[in-house]
Write an enzyme that holds these catalytic residues in place. Structure first.
Site, mmCIF file in Angstrom:
data_model
loop_
_atom_site.group_PDB
_atom_site.id
_atom_site.type_symbol
_atom_site.label_atom_id
_atom_site.label_comp_id
_atom_site.label_asym_id
_atom_site.label_seq_id
_atom_site.Cartn_x
_atom_site.Cartn_y
_atom_site.Cartn_z
ATOM 1 N N ASP A 172 0.664 -0.961 0.173
ATOM 2 C CA ASP A 172 0.635 -0.140 0.300
ATOM 3 C C ASP A 172 1.013 1.444 0.057
ATOM 4 O OD1 ASP A 172 -1.832 -2.162 0.581
ATOM 5 O OD2 ASP A 172 -3.024 -1.138 2.133
ATOM 6 N N GLU A 210 1.701 -9.251 11.404
ATOM 7 C CA GLU A 210 1.345 -8.715 10.289
ATOM 8 C C GLU A 210 3.259 -8.789 9.730
ATOM 9 O OE1 GLU A 210 -0.657 -5.790 9.306
ATOM 10 O OE2 GLU A 210 -1.379 -5.651 7.354
HETATM 11 C C1 DGY Z 1 -5.956 -1.597 3.716
HETATM 12 O O1 DGY Z 1 -6.578 -0.619 4.431
HETATM 13 O O2 DGY Z 1 -4.854 -1.406 4.913
HETATM 14 C C2 DGY Z 1 -5.467 -2.790 3.368
HETATM 15 O O3 DGY Z 1 -4.368 -2.795 2.826
HETATM 16 C C3 DGY Z 1 -6.279 -2.307 1.765
HETATM 17 O O4 DGY Z 1 -6.159 -3.384 0.813
#
Ligand code: DGY
Length: 428
Positions: A164, A393
């Site tokens: 992201d 994560e």
């Molecule tokens: C988030 O909401 O951070 C996700 O990675 C989007 O897919």
């Protein structure tokens, strides 16, 4: 119980806890839905103790496929106010289940091949039944996400790459204009996780702007690729799709399916590789399709050239030099962003932390290319941070501290299927 046995038991318990009845959430609250590539990796973990449940995960993912072939990045099987942006923001109602309007890295074919080749008759039957739908998804990538005049696939949203807020996207995001009338919104991620480890407000404004553009064109995917606010080529998506095309071809050959079209995708993919080679850094880098500019650093997906079996001997040799250099700078290989590059942050999401799913692919590729020692280091380092911090994560590549989501499904799954000592000696 041994430490490995204890961690195996904890990993299994996490998968069972995050199971929502055939699909698995990445982690409770922060990500309360079914995510595309998360589900694929999760299936590898379930397969170590319940193969039927592994296939069910993938079958539920395919239930959300759009008529144009796209498999969305999120399936909203409920409406959970704990997550932003939810289905009412996306308004992407073109598939059988409310969903996001973009996709995610196409790892499904590679996971299906792994399950089929390690399994028996039932695995073969369930895998063979998916080939047509996976091919439709790959066709979607090769058409809807192939901009005119660009030799490789591209993406319209950083979320589609799964990475992201990686600094790879800075040039593309900076080139966008955020409209004055962007609707106000409330982020939920920063309520569930440390804001210092999440994307910035400015990045979220841009992420939401792209969703608005998708809504405004009725999620016409070719229009979004051609005229949307963001268009970048990603070595991650590119290498993962090339590898997935190769795995799909192997499945099609095994089950007597159509192969010519897939061979064409592989040929075109291989021919486009140089487009992502940044001579200034001697590395595969993300690239803004409209300006031609390259991103400013080496990321963990730069190392996926081996996984895709792509690049010239010289490009692969230079990639190895980067991996070894970064291995000297970071305690744990392979950070998501080069510690020596601008914008590195050891604990901020995709600006540096170590991620299990990319590193699983990096390590597999290195092993297949004969670089066993480096492949082992990537796997050992992932095992070390899990043993030190738990099933987070992602992880700080300098200290090994866990970051953001806890009890994370793909970390547990890839521990069971790959990083655990019991996975290495074939006991999982
Ligand atoms: C988030 O909401 O951070 C996700 O990675 C989007 O897919």
């Amino acid at each position: 119980m041994s430490m490995a046995g204890d961690l195996d038991a904890r990993a299994k318990a996490i998968l069972l806890k995050n199971d929502r009845g055939g699909y698995t959430v990445p982690t409770a609250r922060l990500y309360p839905y079914q995510w595309n590539w998360d589900s694929a990796f999760v299936a590898l973990g379930f397969a170590t103790f319940d193969r039927a449940r592994a296939w069910w995960e993938l079958e539920m993912l395919l239930e959300g496929q759009w008529p144009d072939g796209m498999i969305p990045h999120i399936l909203f099987r409920s409406n959970d106010p704990d997550y932003f942006p939810g289905p009412s923001v996306w308004q992407a109602d073109l598939g059988p289940i409310p969903s996001g309007g973009i996709s995610q890295p196409p790892v499904l074919a590679s996971v299906v091949r792994a399950l089929v080749e390690s399994g028996g008759e039932d695995d073969a039957r369930r895998g063979a039944a998916m080939i047509g739908r996976i091919a439709a998804w790959h066709r979607w990538w090769h058409t809807a996400r192939r901009p005119d005049g660009c030799p490789v696939i591209a993406t319209v949203h950083p979320w589609e790459t799964g990475r992201d807020n990686c600094p790879d996207w800075t040039i593309g995001l900076d080139a966008m204009t955020v409209p004055d009338d962007l609707e106000p919104y409330t982020r939920m991620d920063v309520k569930h996780a440390n804001p210092a480890q999440r994307p910035s407000k400015d990045q979220y404004d841009r992420f939401v702007t792209i969703i608005k553009a998708g809504r405004d064109c009725g999620w016409d995917q070719k229009a979004l690729t051609g005229n949307g606010p963001f268009l970048m080529a990603d070595p991650g998506l590119y290498f993962i799709l090339l590898r997935a095309d190769r795995d799909l071809l192997a499945l099609a050959r095994r089950f007597g399916g159509e192969t010519e079209e897939i061979e064409g995708w592989i040929e075109a993919g291989v021919a486009g590789t140089d487009y992502l080679w940044n001579p200034a850094l001697d590395a595969f880098c993300a690239r803004d399709v409209r300006s031609g500019a390259f991103s400013s650093g080496v990321s963990s997906v730069s190392a996926l050239a081996f996984y895709a079996d792509a690049g010239t001997d010289a490009q692969r040799a230079a990639t190895l030099v980067h991996i070894e250099r970064i291995g000297g700078e970071a305690t744990y290989l392979m950070p998501s962003w080069d510690p020596a590059a601008p914008l590195f942050e050891a604990q901020r999401y995709w600006c540096g932390p170590l991620w299990c799913q990319v590193n699983y692919m990096v390590s597999r590729g290195l092993a297949e290319a004969g670089h066993g020692a480096l492949a082992d280091r990537v796997r050992d380092d992932l095992a070390a941070v899990i043993a030190k911090s738990g099933f987070y994560e992602c992880f700080d590549p300098i200290t090994g501290a866990g970051c953001i989501g806890t009890d994370f499904s793909w970390t547990a799954a890839l521990w069971l299927a790959w990083a655990s000592p019991n996975a290495r000696n074939g006991e999982n």
